[in-house]
Each structure stands twice: as C-alpha cells, then as structure tokens.
Design a protein around this motif. Structure first.
Motif, PDB file in Angstrom:
ATOM      1  N   TYR A 220       0.819  -1.211   0.000  1.00  0.00           N
ATOM      2  CA  TYR A 220       0.000   0.000   0.000  1.00  0.00           C
ATOM      3  C   TYR A 220       0.855   1.264   0.000  1.00  0.00           C
ATOM      4  CZ  TYR A 220      -3.933  -3.101   0.643  1.00  0.00           C
ATOM      5  OH  TYR A 220      -4.865  -4.085   0.454  1.00  0.00           O
ATOM      6  N   GLY A 221       2.085   1.128  -0.440  1.00  0.00           N
ATOM      7  CA  GLY A 221       2.924   2.287  -0.642  1.00  0.00           C
ATOM      8  C   GLY A 221       3.656   2.774   0.597  1.00  0.00           C
TER       9      GLY A 221
ATOM     10  N   ALA B  76       1.302  13.084   3.300  1.00  0.00           N
ATOM     11  CA  ALA B  76       1.165  13.705   1.987  1.00  0.00           C
ATOM     12  C   ALA B  76       0.515  12.736   1.012  1.00  0.00           C
ATOM     13  CB  ALA B  76       2.545  14.125   1.472  1.00  0.00           C
ATOM     14  N   PRO B  77      -0.156  13.243  -0.020  1.00  0.00           N
ATOM     15  CA  PRO B  77      -0.732  12.348  -1.038  1.00  0.00           C
ATOM     16  C   PRO B  77       0.360  11.609  -1.788  1.00  0.00           C
ATOM     17  CG  PRO B  77      -0.904  14.649  -1.705  1.00  0.00           C
ATOM     18  CD  PRO B  77      -0.435  14.658  -0.297  1.00  0.00           C
ATOM     19  N   ASP B  78      -0.027  10.529  -2.458  1.00  0.00           N
ATOM     20  CA  ASP B  78       0.971   9.774  -3.222  1.00  0.00           C
ATOM     21  C   ASP B  78       1.197  10.444  -4.579  1.00  0.00           C
ATOM     22  OD1 ASP B  78      -1.148   9.033  -4.878  1.00  0.00           O
ATOM     23  OD2 ASP B  78      -1.078   6.905  -4.357  1.00  0.00           O
ATOM     24  N   ASP B  79       1.990   9.801  -5.417  1.00  0.00           N
ATOM     25  CA  ASP B  79       2.395  10.385  -6.694  1.00  0.00           C
ATOM     26  C   ASP B  79       1.215  10.591  -7.639  1.00  0.00           C
ATOM     27  OD1 ASP B  79       4.528  11.447  -8.110  1.00  0.00           O
ATOM     28  OD2 ASP B  79       4.800   9.609  -9.295  1.00  0.00           O
ATOM     29  N   ASP B  80       0.129   9.845  -7.400  1.00  0.00           N
ATOM     30  CA  ASP B  80      -1.063   9.985  -8.231  1.00  0.00           C
ATOM     31  C   ASP B  80      -2.087  10.928  -7.613  1.00  0.00           C
ATOM     32  OD1 ASP B  80      -0.137   8.155 -10.170  1.00  0.00           O
ATOM     33  OD2 ASP B  80      -0.791   6.469  -8.923  1.00  0.00           O
ATOM     34  N   GLY B  81      -1.713  11.584  -6.515  1.00  0.00           N
ATOM     35  CA  GLY B  81      -2.623  12.510  -5.859  1.00  0.00           C
ATOM     36  C   GLY B  81      -3.643  11.856  -4.959  1.00  0.00           C
TER      37      GLY B  81
END
Length: 332
Positions: free
Chosen positions: A173-174, A204-209
């Motif tokens: 899950y990142g 913070a949001p991930d790379d895909d927002g």
C-alpha cells in the motif's frame, strides 16, 4: 514498553508562545467539532488532566518532502539496514520491552499478514531509524490522518508504511511521507502526561494525488466507552524483539489499570515497536476496520516494567482531550 525518540528539535519558549497563539485563533471551531464528536459518555477518565493546547509540530524533513521522496528513500534495502539488530539500538530511560526466551514466550498474540489501515513508522533521527512504532489510519475529512502514541515522535524523513511487509521490494500500500504532527506538549509516559500519550500525523498524497484513506480505508475514532471492552489489538513488534518482523493481533478484553485513569489488556507478544497499536472495538473482518477506542501507550510507554512485560499493555483513556486534538489535526 519503550519507543521514545531523541532526535526531535526542541522549540524555544518564544516559538511555543507563537504556536499557542496561532492555535487559540482556531480554538472555537476545534471545540465545536470536538463537542459534535463527543456523543458517548466519557466518565471521569480525563477530568484530572491539565488544560493544555494541542501543539502542531513539523518534522525536520523540509517543505518538499513528498510521498514520492519517501518511496524513493525508504527502499527495501534501507528499511532492512535500519533494523535495530545491535545491542545499543533503541536505548533510553524507559524500560524497554524485550523478547523473553522461548520457554517463557507467550503464544497469545498470533502473527498474520496485517491489514491495510495499520502500519509502521520509519524515520532517521538518532536511533529511531527502524520501524519504531505502529500507527493506524483514522477516518478524517481530508483522508490523510494517522494515529499513534504521543511518545512516537516522527523525525527526519519520516514515513508511514501501511500493512508493512518485511523485505518486500514494493510495499503493498505504498510509502507515505509524514508532513505534520499534532500532540500535546505535556504528553509523557508518567504522571498526568501519560494520560495524553497520543498523537496524530498527516501524510502527503501519493504520486497519483491519492489520499491514504482512499487507498487503505480508515478506522473511526471514538471515545472510550468504559474500562471493560472487547477489542482487537494489532501492532508491529520490531525485528530486534520479534525476528519474524510481522504484524501480530489479539482479541482480548480490557479493564482498568489500577490506580490510574488508563486501560490495560493482557495478551502476550506486544514487544517493542507496538507503541501506537490501535485497540479496535467492533472490528469487522470483511472491511478490516473498526472503531479506535485506545492504543498502546500511556504509563511507562504502554506497559509494565520488568520481565515478560510483553504480556500486558496499557492505553490512555480516550475522552475530550483526544477529540479536541483530532479537531485540531483535521482543521484546514
């Protein structure tokens, strides 16, 4: 149980006064939300705590620390290298929870693969490089909030790894960058401060927002309904104390910790690294979520001193204080 960090920067008194003034400007809205949340009785569990304003603290990561940065930095190799395998790893003034020999190890808690809404904290300050505490995603308006123990100070390059898999090339899950933390300045692991041993952090949001709660789901925050509750407790002992380096879970019943305003539960296997582990009531096996009414923390960092202290864990009582802090953390 001991999971303290020593790498956080201390604020000057002037900085603290400025921060408190900023908080007071939002106090009316915060208290309003806390009152809306406080629909269940609290009893007298938090009546004696000192009146303190929540504190927002920024880890020393820099304004540009993102979840992409956290993913790139916290590789499988770096996570493994951060594990506290030496005799000098994670020492402090508190009594550390350490694994007993095999003849005395409790089998009450069982290892399992974990759930998406619960994971570990990593940072690089001092001896806090390993996954040093457990945290859980809590439902919030912005979908970016996690909950842990107040003595689990996230530090430099701090990250949250939900459903952590030891040695995995890619985490399921990142890896999520921690940007802000919210805790009471008077929190501690003794005296009145132990009743405030909880903290929130935003990620913070991930790379895909995407927001973390959109990816993992979240548990609801609720006031502790009383001292006797059926709960499922899930946490991550660190590899120094549990070589399997996997999540553990236990279904048990809570009671009052004698002489305190706190709760206790008896279940073996909650070694160092499990501070912040949520105590979930009404846990649903299908959604793999529940209602957080406590967490491992409080007196002595969340457990008794001495041998076999993995078998008993403590929790602060969740009342108006944690609801006010939640209101502060979700504001804006």
């Amino acid at each position: 149980m001991q999971h303290d960090h020593t790498g956080n920067h201390r604020m000057t008194r002037a900085e603290q006064r400025r921060r408190n003034r900023r908080w007071r400007r939002g106090a009316t809205a915060a208290v309003g939300l806390a009152v809306c949340l406080a629909t269940a009785p609290f009893g007298h569990a938090v009546d004696g705590t000192r009146q303190q304003a929540p504190e927002a603290k920024h880890p020393a990561t820099g304004a540009n620390w993102t979840s992409r940065d956290a993913t790139a930095y916290w590789t499988a190799e770096r996570m493994a290298a951060a594990a506290p395998t030496g005799p000098h790893a994670r020492t402090s003034a508190l009594a550390a929870k350490s694994a007993p020999d095999s003849a005395t190890r409790s089998a009450s808690a069982r290892h399992f693969d974990g759930i998406p809404s619960i994971g570990v904290l990593f940072s690089v300050d001092g001896d806090a490089r390993a996954h040093h505490c457990t945290a859980s995603v809590v439902h919030s308006p912005h979908g970016n909030l996690i909950l842990t123990a107040g003595h689990c100070h996230p530090g430099t390059r701090a990250a949250f790894v939900p459903q952590y898999r030891s040695g995995a090339t890619t985490q399921p899950y990142g890896v999520w960058a921690i940007d802000d933390t919210f805790a009471y300045p008077g929190r501690g692991t003794s005296g009145d401060g132990a009743d405030l041993d909880f903290a929130f952090a935003t990620v913070a949001p991930d790379d895909d927002g995407r927001r973390v709660e959109d990816v993992t789901g979240g548990n609801t925050l609720g006031p502790t309904p009383g001292y006797s509750n059926d709960v499922t407790v899930i946490g991550y002992p660190n590899v120094r104390n549990d070589p399997q380096d996997r999540a553990v879970r236990c279904a048990t019943r809570t009671s009052r910790l004698s002489g305190t305003r706190q709760l206790r539960m008896d279940c073996g296997g909650f070694y160092g690294g499990t501070s912040g582990s949520p105590w979930l009531s009404d846990y649903d096996e299908d959604s793999r979520t529940g209602r957080v009414i406590g967490l491992i923390g409080g007196l002595n960092g969340g457990g008794p001193k001495g041998p076999d202290n993995d078998r008993t864990s403590y929790s602060p009582y969740f009342g108006t204080k944690i609801l006010s802090l939640y209101a502060r953390a979700t504001k804006g």
